[in-house]
Design a protein around this motif. Structure first.
Motif, PDB file in Angstrom:
ATOM      1  N   ARG A 136      33.471  65.183  -2.685  1.00 18.05           N
ATOM      2  CA  ARG A 136      33.852  66.498  -2.171  1.00 18.05           C
ATOM      3  C   ARG A 136      33.399  66.690  -0.734  1.00 18.05           C
ATOM      4  N   HIS A 138      32.753  64.330   1.410  1.00 14.03           N
ATOM      5  CA  HIS A 138      33.489  63.426   2.297  1.00 14.03           C
ATOM      6  C   HIS A 138      34.757  64.124   2.812  1.00 14.03           C
ATOM      7  N   GLY A 139      35.360  64.946   1.972  1.00 10.22           N
ATOM      8  CA  GLY A 139      36.548  65.686   2.392  1.00 10.22           C
ATOM      9  C   GLY A 139      36.265  66.698   3.483  1.00 10.22           C
ATOM     10  N   LEU A 140      35.004  67.118   3.628  1.00  7.89           N
ATOM     11  CA  LEU A 140      34.644  68.018   4.730  1.00  7.89           C
ATOM     12  C   LEU A 140      34.590  67.279   6.056  1.00  7.89           C
ATOM     13  N   THR A 160      36.550  64.463   6.787  1.00  4.49           N
ATOM     14  CA  THR A 160      37.916  64.078   7.158  1.00  4.49           C
ATOM     15  C   THR A 160      38.849  64.353   5.994  1.00  4.49           C
ATOM     16  N   ASP A 161      40.053  64.820   6.306  1.00  4.40           N
ATOM     17  CA  ASP A 161      41.056  64.975   5.255  1.00  4.40           C
ATOM     18  C   ASP A 161      42.113  63.882   5.332  1.00  4.40           C
ATOM     19  N   ASP A 162      41.825  62.800   6.063  1.00  2.00           N
ATOM     20  CA  ASP A 162      42.752  61.672   6.127  1.00  2.00           C
ATOM     21  C   ASP A 162      42.811  60.923   4.804  1.00  2.00           C
ATOM     22  N   HIS A 169      41.439  61.212   0.459  1.00  2.00           N
ATOM     23  CA  HIS A 169      40.879  62.055  -0.598  1.00  2.00           C
ATOM     24  C   HIS A 169      40.206  61.148  -1.617  1.00  2.00           C
ATOM     25  N   GLN A 225      38.037  60.865  -5.336  1.00  2.00           N
ATOM     26  CA  GLN A 225      37.823  61.566  -6.601  1.00  2.00           C
ATOM     27  C   GLN A 225      37.316  60.592  -7.650  1.00  2.00           C
ATOM     28  N   GLN A 243      45.923  60.254   2.749  1.00  2.00           N
ATOM     29  CA  GLN A 243      46.710  61.444   3.047  1.00  2.00           C
ATOM     30  C   GLN A 243      47.291  61.379   4.454  1.00  2.00           C
ATOM     31  N   ARG A 244      46.956  60.315   5.169  1.00  2.00           N
ATOM     32  CA  ARG A 244      47.546  60.004   6.470  1.00  2.00           C
ATOM     33  C   ARG A 244      47.599  58.492   6.573  1.00  2.00           C
TER      34      ARG A 244
END
Length: 350
Positions: A114, A116-118, A120-122, A124, A126, A141-142
């Motif tokens: 979670r 790690h998503g803060l 970068t959102d490149d 995801h 889980q 996501q990119r």
């Protein structure tokens, strides 16, 4: 005016050269993206620039540690150019610190993903268990482009290294799945990830026994500070220990004492032979008697601190036939008597 003595030369690297040159080339590309010269990092890693043109060449884990550490500091980017924004030096240490207070690995990894998503959102990340198998999944996501392989492998290995370090366990993989095609250096993956690796898979993931998710987090801030001195070891070298059987035995002794009367009963409950049980515990640096004593000690201490039950009753509850043998064992475990533990406590209801 301050003068600085030159740093002593590093020893010549040793060990098997298993890391593919493609990962060195990826770091060089990160330098190129920033318009910087990668030569100092190559020199630090004892890598000849001409070796970059040899696709079959390999470097050692120690060289990779030196090269990566130098590059991350020079670029101030622990992601080495993978993502659309830099991850400044200390980012991954911050992720680990946020997981230290988790009660077990499952919660710790969920926090790590979670947070790690803060950064970068490149990508995801889980973690999800299903039918006894835990899957740590990475979703792009990119498009990561030419750095895809290096980025995915590095993030997954770092997550696995963190999981192993937090629990002080070597977590063996059941399978690694990767969305990209087998690279020319696919033979290196037998070292990068244990267990089988599947390329051209639907997802990037690491899969392991879900039992590891229940292991307690064993590290604290002091241990983190020591680890951060050479944090890259979590990524570039496999972890050394596996304590899963120790934890299974400890849990069984505590929760299912009816299956713990002797080694044969316990081994049967764990689907092992008694001989295998003793051998594997020895390999993990433990013995069945040590674990029995530890569980008895913890239960006795809990009952002494939480209740006002008589010592004789506690002795019986933790498996002793008489109060005298319990008191002797308790003194050996803790250096204190049961009465001494209670002497400074206020009265509590039983």
């Amino acid at each position: 005016m301050n003068t600085h003595l030159p740093a002593p030369p590093r020893p010549t690297h040793t060990g098997r050269a298993e890391t593919p040159m493609a990962f060195v080339q990826a770091i060089v590309q990160a330098y190129s993206q920033r318009g910087l010269d990668p030569l100092p990092a190559l020199v630090e890693g004892q890598i000849a620039p001409e070796a970059l043109q040899e696709p079959e060449a390999r470097i050692t884990a120690l060289q990779m540690e030196w090269l990566s550490s130098t590059a991350m500091r020079a670029l101030d980017d622990e992601a080495l150019g993978w993502f659309s924004r830099r991850l400044p030096w200390g980012s991954y240490g911050m992720l680990v610190r946020a997981s230290l207070t988790a009660p077990n690995l499952g919660v710790a990894l969920a926090r790590w993903c979670r947070h790690h998503g803060l950064l970068t959102d490149d990508i995801h990340l889980q973690v999800s268990p299903s039918q006894g198998v835990a899957s740590l999944q990475l979703t792009e996501q990119r498009r990561l482009g030419a750095l895809q392989e290096f980025a995915v492998v590095s993030v997954l290995r770092n997550a696995l290294g963190v999981a192993c370090w937090l629990t002080d366990s070597r977590i063996p993989l059941l399978q690694t799945t990767l969305r990209f095609a087998p690279p020319p250096h696919a033979d290196s993956y037998r070292v990068l990830f244990d267990g089988p690796t599947q390329f051209n898979a639907p997802t990037h993931s690491l899969q392991f026994d879900a039992g590891y998710l229940s292991l307690p987090v064993r590290r604290d801030e002091a241990a983190l500070q020591r680890m951060l001195q050479r944090a890259l070891l979590l990524t570039v070298r496999p972890y050394r220990r596996d304590r899963l059987l120790v934890e299974k035995v400890r849990q069984t002794l505590a929760e299912h004492p009816e299956h713990s009367r002797n080694a044969d009963d316990l081994a049967a409950w764990l689907n092992l032979s008694a001989r295998t049980l003793h051998r594997q515990l020895k390999e993990e640096g433990a013995s069945l008697q040590q674990l029995k004593d530890a569980v008895r000690r913890d239960l006795a201490m809990d009952l002494l601190l939480r209740t006002q039950r008589p010592i004789k009753q506690i002795a019986s509850e933790v498996g002793f036939q008489n109060e005298k043998s319990f008191m002797r064992a308790f003194k050996g475990w803790t250096g204190q008597t049961p009465e001494g533990v209670r002497s400074h406590l206020p009265s509590q209801p039983s």
